[in-house]
Design a protein around this motif. Structure first.
Motif, short mmCIF file in Angstrom:
data_model
loop_
_atom_site.label_atom_id
_atom_site.label_comp_id
_atom_site.label_asym_id
_atom_site.label_seq_id
_atom_site.Cartn_x
_atom_site.Cartn_y
_atom_site.Cartn_z
N ASP A 71 94.20 -2.84 51.66
CA ASP A 71 93.61 -1.75 52.45
C ASP A 71 92.20 -1.40 52.00
OD1 ASP A 71 95.87 -1.46 54.04
OD2 ASP A 71 96.74 0.10 52.78
N ASN A 72 91.83 -1.81 50.79
CA ASN A 72 90.53 -1.48 50.23
C ASN A 72 89.51 -2.61 50.36
OD1 ASN A 72 92.60 -0.20 47.75
ND2 ASN A 72 91.45 1.12 49.12
N LEU A 74 86.63 -4.79 51.67
CA LEU A 74 85.42 -4.58 52.47
C LEU A 74 85.02 -5.84 53.21
CD1 LEU A 74 83.40 -2.67 49.73
CD2 LEU A 74 84.59 -1.66 51.69
N LYS A 75 85.21 -7.00 52.58
CA LYS A 75 84.73 -8.26 53.14
C LYS A 75 85.59 -9.40 52.64
CE LYS A 75 81.25 -11.19 54.57
NZ LYS A 75 81.82 -12.48 54.40
N PHE A 97 95.87 -7.33 57.71
CA PHE A 97 94.73 -6.44 57.90
C PHE A 97 94.78 -5.86 59.31
CE2 PHE A 97 92.94 -9.52 54.77
CZ PHE A 97 92.64 -8.63 53.75
N ASN A 98 95.80 -5.04 59.57
CA ASN A 98 95.99 -4.52 60.93
C ASN A 98 95.32 -3.16 61.16
OD1 ASN A 98 97.72 -2.90 59.50
ND2 ASN A 98 99.58 -3.75 60.39
N ASN A 99 94.92 -2.49 60.10
CA ASN A 99 94.31 -1.18 60.23
C ASN A 99 92.91 -1.23 59.60
OD1 ASN A 99 94.04 1.56 60.76
ND2 ASN A 99 94.87 2.14 58.77
N GLU A 100 91.88 -0.99 60.38
CA GLU A 100 90.51 -1.05 59.90
C GLU A 100 90.23 -2.35 59.15
OE1 GLU A 100 89.96 2.52 57.58
OE2 GLU A 100 89.83 3.76 59.37
N PRO A 101 90.28 -3.48 59.83
CA PRO A 101 90.07 -4.77 59.15
C PRO A 101 88.68 -4.87 58.55
CG PRO A 101 90.09 -5.06 61.53
CD PRO A 101 90.47 -3.64 61.27
N PRO A 102 88.57 -5.64 57.46
CA PRO A 102 87.28 -5.78 56.79
C PRO A 102 86.33 -6.69 57.56
CG PRO A 102 88.92 -7.19 55.75
CD PRO A 102 89.64 -6.37 56.79
#
Length: 127
Positions: A71-72, A74-75, A97-102
């Protein structure tokens, strides 16, 4: 604050002169994770789908050892052997990565360590 080397037995050991990850402040930089089973060191069977899932599990374990999580992230950078596998890899990637994908880059490469089909690295932050 100096850099901190991150290591965990829950992900495959480094197969060269590098660290699984390096933490500096609240940032974590992972090395490329390949689809090796951490216990045996063997590449998981089952083709690109199984390999993609194992890579993401290994990446999650390295991040966890650093104090971060998927979840943390960034890239990410994905290295794949065949761009024809992109759609399937993308589907599996979306599960993790289903929520706010990097942010992400994906490149097709001629060859990867141990002739795997996928490798992934990430940059994450520690909240």
């Amino acid at each position: 604050m100096g850099k901190l080397i991150v290591s965990t037995k829950k992900a495959p050991a480094a197969i060269g002169p590098y660290s699984q990850a390096v933490r500096l402040g609240n940032l974590v930089f992972t090395s490329g994770q390949i689809p090796a089973d951490p216990a045996s060191g063997e590449i998981v069977p089952g083709g690109v789908e199984a390999q993609a899932r194992q890579v993401l599990k290994n990446l999650g374990e390295v991040l966890s050892a650093s104090g971060a999580s998927l979840d943390n992230v960034l890239k990410t950078t994905l290295f794949i052997k065949n761009m024809d596998d992109f759609a399937l890899i993308n589907t599996i990637y979306a599960e993790f990565f289903n929520n706010e994908p990097p942010a992400r880059s994906c490149v097709e490469v001629a060859r990867l360590p141990k002739d795997v089909l996928i490798e992934m690295e990430a940059v994450a932050y520690i909240p």
